[in-house]
Structure formats: structure tokens, C-alpha cells
Design a protein around this motif. Structure first.
Motif, short mmCIF file in Angstrom:
data_model
loop_
_atom_site.label_atom_id
_atom_site.label_comp_id
_atom_site.label_asym_id
_atom_site.label_seq_id
_atom_site.Cartn_x
_atom_site.Cartn_y
_atom_site.Cartn_z
N HIS A 193 -24.23 -42.39 43.44
CA HIS A 193 -24.78 -43.61 42.88
C HIS A 193 -23.65 -44.63 42.72
N THR A 225 -19.43 -45.70 39.44
CA THR A 225 -19.88 -44.77 40.47
C THR A 225 -20.04 -43.38 39.85
N ASP A 254 -32.00 -49.66 44.51
CA ASP A 254 -32.90 -50.06 43.44
C ASP A 254 -32.85 -51.58 43.31
N THR A 299 -27.79 -45.79 46.15
CA THR A 299 -27.58 -44.34 46.12
C THR A 299 -27.48 -43.82 47.55
N ILE A 354 -23.26 -49.20 39.49
CA ILE A 354 -24.05 -48.93 38.28
C ILE A 354 -23.56 -49.83 37.16
N VAL A 391 -28.57 -50.74 41.90
CA VAL A 391 -27.87 -49.47 42.13
C VAL A 391 -28.15 -49.00 43.56
N LEU A 447 -27.93 -40.17 35.14
CA LEU A 447 -28.98 -40.52 36.10
C LEU A 447 -29.45 -39.25 36.80
N PRO A 492 -35.37 -44.94 39.99
CA PRO A 492 -35.12 -46.38 40.03
C PRO A 492 -36.36 -47.18 39.66
#
Length: 202
Positions: free
Chosen positions: A46, A56, A184, A191, A49, A189, A96, A152
């Protein structure tokens, strides 16, 4: 008077009659007629953030792959997976999780040797997860408050993967790959997914 000994023709044809079925059995099934199933361990990376911090974090999970070859070069597949280990975001009390996801891909694979292929694929994914802040009142979590709850915000996203496979036994491949699982649009974010595992073609 010398007699000519003639060998019956059937004896001359016998080796050919014996070898013909063997040759047919030895022919491989065209790849376009094959399907496959795979199982992989997956790491989730991720990125970006938080509103300003852009942290990360890493999580992990597993992925099941089921697909088929449309031609000798093109394939289509479905994937389903879920998380094992949540991602703990540095400098915060946020974790997360990716509870489960499902993906659909179309792809192209290209043989680089007799036993290895490069491939790339593009598709769409649905992701369901959760963000959890254990201490939302702490000032250091201010940049992450919009990630608390469903994660998300946008469950559907474009996905892509690039990878390499090696045939280690007949119809059994070792697979290494990486790509983007989702972005997202609500929190920005990104991923990425990095996987390794095995695939069996039949």
C-alpha cells in the motif's frame, strides 16, 4: 536353382504400425486447448497512505487463479484471494486489511525459451477491506482519519500484472509476478500486488 526368399510385407510394415500410435501419444496438447489453475502467496504494497505523509505499508495474503488459453498466445483468467496479515502503517495507529478480492484479466504470454514465458495482463478487480485506527484521538492519526472504516472507498478498480513463468515439470510452472491491484479514488491509496507460486495446466 536358387530360391528367392520374400519377406511378407506385413513384417516390413510392423515397425511403422507400432511406432505410429506412439508418435500420436507423444504429441502435446495444443496450448490453446488447455486450462490452468494456480495458487500463489501475495504481498500487498500500500502506497501514498495519508493526506500529507504518504506512508507505505505491507500486508500479505493468498490468491487462487483459474483460467484458460484462448489461443497459443492469449489467455483469460479469474482470480480470488484474501489477506492473511494486515498492513501496519508507520507513524500511526492505522492498520489496513484486504478481506477479499476478485479479479478478471485478459492477457498475452510470449515464450522466451522452451520452458519460460513472459506475460502481461489487464483487467478489473473488486476489493473489500477495512482500515482501523486503534487510537483515533491521537494527533499523529489526523492524516489518516479518512481511512478509518471501509477500505477502499471505491471497491472497483483497473488492475494489471506482468510476470514470468518457468516450466519445472510437465505442465507445472513456477510463477513470479507483480502489478497494480487497485487505486482508491477516495483516498488516493495505490495498492500493488507481488506474487509467487505454482500453476498447473491441463
Amino acid at each position: 536353382m536358387n530360391k528367392v526368399v520374400r519377406t511378407p510385407r506385413i513384417l516390413l510394415l510392423a515397425p511403422a504400425l507400432f511406432l505410429a500410435p506412439q508418435a500420436i501419444l507423444a504429441q502435446e496438447t495444443p496450448r490453446a486447448d488447455k486450462h490452468y489453475i494456480g495458487l500463489m502467496a501475495t504481498a500487498f504494497n500500500h502506497r501514498t497512505i495519508g493526506e500529507d505523509t504518504k506512508e507505505t505499508a505491507w500486508g500479505s495474503g493468498g490468491t487462487l487463479v483459474v483460467g484458460g488459453h484462448i489461443t497459443d498466445l492469449f489467455h483469460a483468467e479469474l482470480r480470488a484471494g484474501g489477506g492473511f496479515k494486515d498492513a501496519e502503517v508507520p507513524n500511526s495507529d492505522l492498520t489496513l486489511s484486504v478481506d477479499y478480492y476478485a479479479s478478471w484479466y485478459m492477457g498475452l504470454h510470449y515464450p522466451i525459451t522452451d520452458y519460460a514465458n513472459l506475460y502481461g495482463q489487464f483487467g478489473f478487480s473488486y476489493i473489500h477491506g477495512e482500515g482501523d485506527i486503534s487510537d483515533p484521538g491521537n494527533d499523529r492519526n489526523d492524516a489518516f482519519l479518512d481511512l478509518d472504516g471501509e477500505f477502499p472507498d471505491s471497491g472497483f478498480s483497473v488492475s494489471w500484472i506482468a510476470g514470468l513463468d518457468f516450466e519445472v515439470m510437465d505442465d507445472t510452472y513456477l510463477v513470479l509476478e507483480g502489478g497494480k491491484l487497485f487505486k482508491d479514488t477516495g483516498t488516493d491509496v495505490n495498492t500493488f500486488q507481488f506474487s509467487g507460486g505454482v500453476r498447473y495446466e491441463f
